[in-house]
Structure formats: structure tokens, C-alpha cells
Design an enzyme around this catalytic site. Structure first.
Site, PDB file in Angstrom:
ATOM      1  N   LYS A  35       0.843  -1.216   0.000  1.00 13.74           N
ATOM      2  CA  LYS A  35       0.000   0.000   0.000  1.00 13.74           C
ATOM      3  C   LYS A  35       0.867   1.251   0.000  1.00 13.74           C
ATOM      4  O   LYS A  35       0.588   2.200  -0.726  1.00 13.74           O
ATOM      5  CB  LYS A  35      -0.897  -0.024   1.234  1.00 13.74           C
ATOM      6  CG  LYS A  35      -1.413   1.318   1.698  1.00 13.74           C
ATOM      7  CD  LYS A  35      -2.200   1.179   2.982  1.00 13.74           C
ATOM      8  CE  LYS A  35      -2.383   2.474   3.727  1.00 13.74           C
ATOM      9  NZ  LYS A  35      -1.196   3.030   4.365  1.00 13.74           N
ATOM     10  N   ASN A  36       1.922   1.241   0.817  1.00 11.58           N
ATOM     11  CA  ASN A  36       2.709   2.459   0.980  1.00 11.58           C
ATOM     12  C   ASN A  36       3.735   2.666  -0.129  1.00 11.58           C
ATOM     13  O   ASN A  36       4.566   3.568  -0.055  1.00 11.58           O
ATOM     14  CB  ASN A  36       3.374   2.484   2.358  1.00 11.58           C
ATOM     15  CG  ASN A  36       2.326   2.657   3.444  1.00 11.58           C
ATOM     16  OD1 ASN A  36       1.187   3.000   3.152  1.00 11.58           O
ATOM     17  ND2 ASN A  36       2.692   2.395   4.690  1.00 11.58           N
ATOM     18  N   ARG A 109      -3.393  10.516   2.983  1.00 20.45           N
ATOM     19  CA  ARG A 109      -2.277  11.466   3.091  1.00 20.45           C
ATOM     20  C   ARG A 109      -1.532  11.624   1.760  1.00 20.45           C
ATOM     21  O   ARG A 109      -0.662  12.458   1.614  1.00 20.45           O
ATOM     22  CB  ARG A 109      -1.282  11.002   4.169  1.00 20.45           C
ATOM     23  CG  ARG A 109      -1.900  10.981   5.540  1.00 20.45           C
ATOM     24  CD  ARG A 109      -0.892  10.702   6.592  1.00 20.45           C
ATOM     25  NE  ARG A 109       0.104  11.738   6.712  1.00 20.45           N
ATOM     26  CZ  ARG A 109      -0.122  12.939   7.224  1.00 20.45           C
ATOM     27  NH1 ARG A 109      -1.318  13.266   7.656  1.00 20.45           N
ATOM     28  NH2 ARG A 109       0.845  13.821   7.299  1.00 20.45           N
ATOM     29  N   CYS A 133      -4.475   7.927   9.201  1.00 22.99           N
ATOM     30  CA  CYS A 133      -4.827   7.406  10.523  1.00 22.99           C
ATOM     31  C   CYS A 133      -4.543   8.410  11.626  1.00 22.99           C
ATOM     32  O   CYS A 133      -3.579   9.160  11.565  1.00 22.99           O
ATOM     33  CB  CYS A 133      -4.053   6.125  10.775  1.00 22.99           C
ATOM     34  SG  CYS A 133      -4.603   4.810   9.699  1.00 22.99           S
ATOM     35  N   ASP A 324       4.519   0.247  11.970  1.00 24.52           N
ATOM     36  CA  ASP A 324       3.282  -0.386  11.493  1.00 24.52           C
ATOM     37  C   ASP A 324       3.208  -1.875  11.845  1.00 24.52           C
ATOM     38  O   ASP A 324       2.157  -2.481  11.729  1.00 24.52           O
ATOM     39  CB  ASP A 324       3.173  -0.213   9.973  1.00 24.52           C
ATOM     40  CG  ASP A 324       3.353   1.235   9.577  1.00 24.52           C
ATOM     41  OD1 ASP A 324       2.485   2.040   9.898  1.00 24.52           O
ATOM     42  OD2 ASP A 324       4.399   1.560   8.986  1.00 24.52           O
ATOM     43  N   VAL A 346       8.214   6.485  16.615  1.00 23.06           N
ATOM     44  CA  VAL A 346       7.861   7.151  15.354  1.00 23.06           C
ATOM     45  C   VAL A 346       6.621   8.045  15.519  1.00 23.06           C
ATOM     46  O   VAL A 346       6.613   9.191  15.076  1.00 23.06           O
ATOM     47  CB  VAL A 346       7.643   6.116  14.228  1.00 23.06           C
ATOM     48  CG1 VAL A 346       7.279   6.820  12.918  1.00 23.06           C
ATOM     49  CG2 VAL A 346       8.890   5.263  14.042  1.00 23.06           C
ATOM     50  N   ARG A 432      -8.805   0.138   3.790  1.00 21.05           N
ATOM     51  CA  ARG A 432      -7.819   1.090   3.267  1.00 21.05           C
ATOM     52  C   ARG A 432      -6.497   0.400   2.961  1.00 21.05           C
ATOM     53  O   ARG A 432      -5.750   0.827   2.082  1.00 21.05           O
ATOM     54  CB  ARG A 432      -7.541   2.189   4.307  1.00 21.05           C
ATOM     55  CG  ARG A 432      -8.510   3.333   4.268  1.00 21.05           C
ATOM     56  CD  ARG A 432      -7.940   4.510   5.018  1.00 21.05           C
ATOM     57  NE  ARG A 432      -6.611   4.818   4.589  1.00 21.05           N
ATOM     58  CZ  ARG A 432      -5.619   5.198   5.399  1.00 21.05           C
ATOM     59  NH1 ARG A 432      -5.815   5.327   6.673  1.00 21.05           N
ATOM     60  NH2 ARG A 432      -4.428   5.449   4.914  1.00 21.05           N
TER      61      ARG A 432
HETATM   62  C1  EPZ Z   1       4.232   6.668   6.026  1.00 18.52           C
HETATM   63  O1  EPZ Z   1       3.554   7.769   6.614  1.00 18.52           O
HETATM   64  C2  EPZ Z   1       3.238   5.550   5.967  1.00 18.52           C
HETATM   65  N1  EPZ Z   1       2.088   5.988   5.185  1.00 18.52           N
HETATM   66  C3  EPZ Z   1       2.796   5.153   7.359  1.00 18.52           C
HETATM   67  O2  EPZ Z   1       1.953   4.034   7.261  1.00 18.52           O
HETATM   68  C4  EPZ Z   1       4.026   4.748   8.168  1.00 18.52           C
HETATM   69  O3  EPZ Z   1       3.632   4.498   9.489  1.00 18.52           O
HETATM   70  C5  EPZ Z   1       5.063   5.874   8.150  1.00 18.52           C
HETATM   71  O4  EPZ Z   1       5.360   6.257   6.798  1.00 18.52           O
HETATM   72  C6  EPZ Z   1       6.354   5.479   8.840  1.00 18.52           C
HETATM   73  O5  EPZ Z   1       6.884   4.320   8.248  1.00 18.52           O
HETATM   74  C7  EPZ Z   1       2.161   6.007   3.877  1.00 18.52           C
HETATM   75  O6  EPZ Z   1       3.175   5.643   3.281  1.00 18.52           O
HETATM   76  C8  EPZ Z   1       0.929   6.430   3.136  1.00 18.52           C
HETATM   77  P1  EPZ Z   1       6.415   9.936   8.158  1.00 18.52           P
HETATM   78  P2  EPZ Z   1       4.179   9.209   6.570  1.00 18.52           P
HETATM   79  O7  EPZ Z   1       6.408  11.211   7.400  1.00 18.52           O
HETATM   80  O8  EPZ Z   1       4.982   9.361   5.350  1.00 18.52           O
HETATM   81  C9  EPZ Z   1       6.664  13.240  11.615  1.00 18.52           C
HETATM   82  C10 EPZ Z   1       0.088   2.714   7.709  1.00 18.52           C
HETATM   83  O9  EPZ Z   1      -0.479   2.228   8.719  1.00 18.52           O
HETATM   84  N2  EPZ Z   1       6.575  14.265  10.544  1.00 18.52           N
HETATM   85  O10 EPZ Z   1       7.588   9.041   8.024  1.00 18.52           O
HETATM   86  O11 EPZ Z   1       3.061  10.173   6.811  1.00 18.52           O
HETATM   87  C11 EPZ Z   1       5.334  12.509  11.771  1.00 18.52           C
HETATM   88  O12 EPZ Z   1       4.418  13.245  12.563  1.00 18.52           O
HETATM   89  C12 EPZ Z   1       0.602   4.139   7.730  1.00 18.52           C
HETATM   90  O13 EPZ Z   1       0.220   2.114   6.643  1.00 18.52           O
HETATM   91  C13 EPZ Z   1       6.699  15.595  10.866  1.00 18.52           C
HETATM   92  O14 EPZ Z   1       6.892  15.959  12.043  1.00 18.52           O
HETATM   93  O15 EPZ Z   1       5.102   9.119   7.854  1.00 18.52           O
HETATM   94  C14 EPZ Z   1       5.770  11.204  12.401  1.00 18.52           C
HETATM   95  O16 EPZ Z   1       5.889  11.366  13.790  1.00 18.52           O
HETATM   96  C15 EPZ Z   1       0.348   4.834   9.019  1.00 18.52           C
HETATM   97  N3  EPZ Z   1       6.580  16.532   9.849  1.00 18.52           N
HETATM   98  C16 EPZ Z   1       7.148  10.965  11.780  1.00 18.52           C
HETATM   99  O17 EPZ Z   1       7.574  12.239  11.260  1.00 18.52           O
HETATM  100  C17 EPZ Z   1       6.368  16.172   8.549  1.00 18.52           C
HETATM  101  O18 EPZ Z   1       6.261  17.050   7.686  1.00 18.52           O
HETATM  102  C18 EPZ Z   1       7.171   9.938  10.672  1.00 18.52           C
HETATM  103  O19 EPZ Z   1       6.201  10.276   9.692  1.00 18.52           O
HETATM  104  C19 EPZ Z   1       6.270  14.804   8.236  1.00 18.52           C
HETATM  105  C20 EPZ Z   1       6.377  13.861   9.252  1.00 18.52           C
END
Ligand code: EPZ
Length: 449
Positions: A35-36, A109, A133, A324, A346, A432
């Protein structure tokens, strides 16, 4: 989304599952593409005025949300669900009607990743309010900062979305991410490949799904290299062409079924699961006492009988233990003998799903302290981001409302492991990210309706 898909994915009558647990899940299921990754590869197709073909695509709602958003921008998208092929023809791209884009507000997202490709193709982009989520604040400050550094003007004034323009095109820049965000890394890659000049992205994430996106971009004509210190170097090119690519397997779904095998004393062969991307999970699975067998076709996961052992784990970016994977595994840990510790580094708020587990009989205590040694952004903050799980505790069925995608699947596993009936509501959230999970549960002999 067509009416048929709406019926399938958002029909309230499809939204409740009655489960009678206490029966091992045994059998074979197939897991398709991640998915991701697939959602991002579909966005990448926007970069080229031609046809791209993505294979091994799962039938999940996120794929339809991205297809709809592409179509609103004049792109031709053909989703062959049963075959698992998505064909995208982005020869023609046009600005979408803001009101139409707004209808997709809160659905995912992924729309923020449309920014770079739309800026290159049209000079402007309107991004609807994001969904995803509810597992933490999930800001997009890194995304917007990256786009600004590459030369975009970002206007957040629109009440429901963001308007971004780049009248003079995007230009390569030096970017450092304060945290290795998956999305912000993808944002930079998708925006920098066609930017003028070189971009250096340090502090990046290197998840396998990101590296598969890099493969897609390379097939399209991009020049991207990565250093050992997680720095990507992107040399902008003038144009890209369409691609044909087969997605890597969804390692989150594979690990979810593996955890279900452990929690229910079952035996599940996950066709399509691959070892390299799951290495860290497999180590933990083995330490808990689960058995697995890696074959060319997939991985068999089973509970060998006897007591499961407790573990201490900390979630982290790749190659660490994925956040995840955490939620489904916690359900299995409620059945391990002794004290397990999980430090979530995370997301600040990813243990909400444990409340229903406790109501089902699990012993889970949440702490604001970091119960681990990894540097953690949530230290001294007011977030309950560490969990101590004491087991084994028998689980008893009950009524559960699904909170989010992974939490929801974990509740489903708990209901399947529990004695007696459970009613799990809001299961369309699980659509989803878990393709045909009802069909897979049936194939594994689960008792549900
Ligand atoms: C991706 O989310 C995945 N989603 C998530 O999967 C996954 O948990 C995550 O990466 C980490 O592996 C998709 O790929 C669609 P991040 P993403 O930016 O890209 C902070 C699932 O269940 N952050 O790596 O949104 C954020 O708040 C989902 O399949 C900022 O502070 O995750 C978090 O604490 C859930 N500012 C951390 O970084 C930003 O601008 C990691 O988020 C961006 C992120």
C-alpha cells in the site's frame, strides 16, 4: 469511485464483522503489492506525459482514492482489480476543479505528494485537506519546507487545502530533514527529479518502499543516488517517460498475518512475503518463539505450541522495527509469558488501540517515559508512547470500534484470538490497507459473518 466500489468500501452494512474467536487461523493467503508504495508509484506516473503500468497492485481503498484524484486532473486511469494492474496515461494533465478535489478531503495522506508532479506539469497544485490514521499530529511542515526550498510558493490560506505555485519552475536545493520522514523523502524525490540542477537530501528515510519508488523513477529516466549516510543526490533531468513496474510485497500486511498466526496458535503461509524487507520482523518473531520458513513463494509463519516469550522492542525507521508492525504484534505479546516492553519512537500516539485490548482482558500499561535507549523525540513530552504488556492473559470477545487501520486489524486479531463472540464495527477502515481481508479470513477458517 464507482457505485460498485462505494458499495464495497463504504457501505455501512459492510462495516460490521461478528467474529467468534478461539479458533486457530490455518491456511494459505496471498499478499500483493505494498500500500505504501503503489500509491506513490501512481503519483510518479504524473511526472511523464505517457503511459505507465503498475503490476501486483492490491485492491484497497487507497488505490481508488489516488485513481480518483488522478482522474480529476484529467489523467486516464484504468484499475484492473482482479488482475492487480493499474494503467495510467498522463499524456494529458489539467488543473482540477477545487470543489471536486475538496470532495477527497480527509481521505488519505497521499494527495500532498501530488505537489511536485503537478508543479512540473502545470505550474500549480491544489492539495485537499489530508486524512490518514489518527495516530499522532502528523504535521506536513517538512513537506512544505522542502517545496519552498525547491522554489515553490505555498499558500495555506485556503480553508480546506493548500494552494502551491511555482511560476518559475522548481530548482535543485540542499535540503535536510529534521527527522527521516517517509513522506517528506518521497516528496523531495518526486519534486526534485525534474527540477533544474542538483538536489541533495540529507537525513532521508530509506524504507524499501522508498527504494522501490527510486527504482520506478530511475526507469522513468531520473538520476538518483543514495549515500551510506542516508543522503539522496538527485540530478534534475528535462523529461521523464512512462514505466512498467511490479510492486514489492506489502511487508506490513505480511507481518500482520504472521502476528495473527501467533496470537491464534495458527499456521499461515503468506504467499508473496519476502525475507529481505522483513528481516527485522523475522528476528523478533523468532525471539518471541514463533516459527517461520522462508520459501521462494512466500513465508510460512506458525505457533509451534508451548509458551511464547516476552520481548523488548523499539520502533524505528528502516532498518529498525517498523511502527506499522507494532500494533498487530502487541496482540500476540498479550499471549507471551512475562513482561514485554514496546517503545514507540515514530508516532507519539499509537497506543490508543490498547484500551479495547485491556477491556478484553489484556494487561497493558502505558507510560510517558521512554522505555528504551533509542533517541526519541517524545522524551520529556506528555505522550504515552511506551507500553508494558504482561501475559499471558486470556482474551474475551466484546464490542469494538475500529480506531485506525493497523489498530483495527489488531482488534480483529484480538477478536479472533478471544474466547466468545465479538462485534467489530467500522471495519471499512481496514479496507484502506488490507485487500480482501474478509476473503482471506474465510480461507484461514475464521468463524465470522
Ligand atoms: C508513512 O507515513 C506511511 N504511510 C505510514 O503508514 C508509516 O507508518 C510511516 O510512513 C512510517 O513508516 C504512507 O506511506 C501512506 P512519516 P508518513 O512522514 O509518510 C513526523 C500505515 O499504517 N513528521 O515518516 O506520513 C510525523 O508526525 C501508515 O500504513 C513531521 O513531524 O510518515 C511522524 O511522527 C500509518 N513533519 C514521523 O515524522 C512532517 O512534515 C514519521 O512520519 C512529516 C512527518
Amino acid at each position: 469511485m464507482t457505485n460498485e466500489l462505494k458499495e464495497k468500501f463504504v457501505n455501512p452494512e459492510n462495516d460490521v464483522l461478528r467474529v467468534v474467536g478461539g479458533k486457530p487461523l490455518n491456511g494459505k493467503i496471498k499478499v500483493r503489492g505494498a500500500k505504501n508504495f503503489v500509491s506513490k508509484a501512481m503519483v510518479a506516473a504524473l511526472l511523464a506525459p505517457g503511459k505507465s503500468v503498475l503490476k501486483n497492485v492490491p485492491e484497497i481503498r487507497d488505490v481508488h482514492v489516488v485513481s480518483d484524484l488522478l482522474r480529476l486532473h484529467g489523467v486516464n486511469v484504468d484499475v484492473d482489480g482482479p488482475e492487480g494492474t493499474v494503467t495510467i496515461d498522463a499524456s494529458h494533465v489539467e488543473l482540477a476543479n477545487v470543489a471536486d478535489v475538496d470532495t477527497l478531503s480527509g481521505s488519505s495522506r497521499i494527495p500532498i505528494l501530488f505537489s511536485g508532479p503537478l508543479l512540473h506539469r502545470l505550474g500549480e497544485a491544489f492539495i485537499p485537506a489530508l486524512g490518514g490514521c489518527n495516530i499522532g499530529g502528523r504535521p506536513i511542515d517538512f513537506h512544505l519546507e522542502t517545496l519552498r526550498k525547491l522554489g515553490a510558493n505555498v499558500d495555506k490560506e485556503h480553508s480546506d487545502g493548500i494552494h502551491i505555485t511555482a511560476p518559475n519552475g522548481l530548482k535543485g536545493a540542499k535540503i535536510h530533514l529534521p527527522y527521516p520522514s517517509v513522506g517528506a523523502t518521497e516528496q523531495t524525490l518526486l519534486a526534485a527529479v525534474l527540477a533544474e540542477g542538483k538536489t541533495e537530501l540529507s537525513g532521508a528515510a530509506i524504507e524499501p518502499e522508498i527504494m522501490d519508488l527510486v527504482s520506478v523513477l530511475q526507469k522513468m529516466g531520473a538520476i538518483i543516488s543514495v549515500d551510506v549516510d542516508r543522503t539522496f543526490r538527485i540530478e534534475g533531468v528535462k523529461e521523464l517517460k512512462g514505466y512498467t513496474h511490479t510492486s514489492l510485497t506489502d511487508r506490513i500486511e505480511a507481518a500482520s498475518w504472521a502476528s495473527a498466526a501467533l496470537a491464534t496458535h495458527g499456521d499461515i503461509f503468506v504467499k508473496g512475503a519476502t525475507q529481505p524487507e522483513m528481516m527485522t520482523f523475522l528476528n523478533v518473531f523468532r525471539k518471541i518463539g514463533g516459527e517461520f520458513d522462508v520459501t521462494d513463494k512466500g513465508i510460512r509463519f506458525w505457533h509451534p505450541g508451548g509458551d511464547l516469550k516476552p520481548v523488548a522492542i523499539e520502533t524505528d525507521v528502516h532498518p529498525g522495527f517498523m511502527t506499522d508492525w507494532q500494533q498487530p504484534l502487541v496482540v500476540a505479546l498479550t499471549q507471551a509469558k512475562g513482561l514485554s516492553i514496546v517503545h514507540e519512537t515514530v508516532y507519539e500516539n499509537r497506543f490508543g488501540f490498547t484500551k479495547p485490548l485491556v477491556q478484553m482482558g489484556a494487561t497493558v500499561q502505558l507510560y510517558r517515559e521512554c522505555l528504551g535507549s533509542l533517541p526519541c523525540r517524545f522524551q520529556q513530552r506528555n505522550y504515552k508512547h511506551s507500553a508494558v504488556i504482561f501475559g499471558p492473559t486470556p482474551l474475551t470477545g466484546r464490542d469494538i470500534d475500529v480506531p485506525d487501520l493497523r489498530g483495527g486489524f489488531s482488534h480483529l486479531i484480538a477478536a479472533l484470538a478471544a474466547e466468545g463472540p465479538s462485534t467489530v464495527r467500522g471495519i471499512s477502515l481496514i479496507d484502506r490497507g488490507y485487500a480482501d481481508f474478509r476473503g482471506k479470513l474465510a480461507a484461514l477458517g475464521a468463524d465470522f459473518e
